[in-house]
Design a protein around this motif. Sequence first.
Motif, PDB file in Angstrom:
ATOM      1  N   LYS A   1     -19.464  14.698 -46.141  1.00  0.00           N
ATOM      2  CA  LYS A   1     -20.479  14.513 -47.435  1.00  0.00           C
ATOM      3  C   LYS A   1     -22.107  14.088 -46.722  1.00  0.00           C
ATOM      4  N   ALA A   2     -21.909  13.610 -45.647  1.00  0.00           N
ATOM      5  CA  ALA A   2     -23.362  13.042 -45.043  1.00  0.00           C
ATOM      6  C   ALA A   2     -24.141  14.214 -45.114  1.00  0.00           C
TER       7      ALA A   2
ATOM      8  N   SER B   1     -31.199  15.417 -48.654  1.00  0.00           N
ATOM      9  CA  SER B   1     -32.241  14.459 -49.556  1.00  0.00           C
ATOM     10  C   SER B   1     -33.399  14.123 -48.664  1.00  0.00           C
ATOM     11  N   LEU B   2     -33.050  13.966 -47.425  1.00  0.00           N
ATOM     12  CA  LEU B   2     -34.057  13.595 -46.477  1.00  0.00           C
ATOM     13  C   LEU B   2     -34.991  14.751 -46.047  1.00  0.00           C
ATOM     14  N   GLY B   3     -34.977  15.959 -46.321  1.00  0.00           N
ATOM     15  CA  GLY B   3     -35.855  17.031 -45.965  1.00  0.00           C
ATOM     16  C   GLY B   3     -35.077  18.034 -44.698  1.00  0.00           C
ATOM     17  N   PHE B   4     -33.826  17.521 -44.291  1.00  0.00           N
ATOM     18  CA  PHE B   4     -33.192  18.551 -43.194  1.00  0.00           C
ATOM     19  C   PHE B   4     -32.742  20.003 -44.061  1.00  0.00           C
ATOM     20  N   LYS B   5     -33.107  20.975 -43.219  1.00  0.00           N
ATOM     21  CA  LYS B   5     -32.518  22.277 -43.626  1.00  0.00           C
ATOM     22  C   LYS B   5     -31.502  22.812 -42.866  1.00  0.00           C
TER      23      LYS B   5
ATOM     24  N   THR C   1     -35.562  19.317 -39.197  1.00  0.00           N
ATOM     25  CA  THR C   1     -36.638  19.056 -40.159  1.00  0.00           C
ATOM     26  C   THR C   1     -37.909  19.867 -39.766  1.00  0.00           C
ATOM     27  N   GLU C   2     -38.828  20.210 -40.537  1.00  0.00           N
ATOM     28  CA  GLU C   2     -40.202  20.613 -40.096  1.00  0.00           C
ATOM     29  C   GLU C   2     -40.801  19.855 -39.211  1.00  0.00           C
TER      30      GLU C   2
END
Length: 146
Positions: free
Chosen positions: A119-120, A126-130, A143-144
């Motif tokens: 679930k992490a 939420s921190l912007g990882f895609k 992340t970008e």
Amino acid sequence: MNPELRYKKADDTDIDFLLDLRMKTMNPHYKTSGLSTDSETTLQRVLYQFEKADIIFLNNQPIGLLKVDRTFTNIEVLQLQIAPGQQGKGLGKKILSDILEEASLAGKTVSLSVLKTNKAQHLYKSLGFKIMGEDEYSYFMETERQ
């Protein structure tokens, strides 16, 4: 909350702590995923890129592990584990936010992989990882570059 975290390079005296931490934090996910949780496999995961391992301390107590691989263009979070009793307190978010800030200042991306059963992945999103890719067991996230 602004926790005072401290890091110490892991050494051989930390192996027992790291084995216990890994069994508590990761083996349930491996088991759910149908992956091996035997002691030899667990030890190999602890020893993977051990030279990049730091023990995370909170109030002078070891509470986790951070393994990071820094290259010219990327910071890869190889392993981040927080002891179950310390999870849900914002520590992982703080650690990752510090890494994201470092990457932003250096113009680097941040990458990691997460088991699909962990679930992490919601924290990472939420921190912007895609999600950039996946295999049978894991998502590969990034992340970008800033």
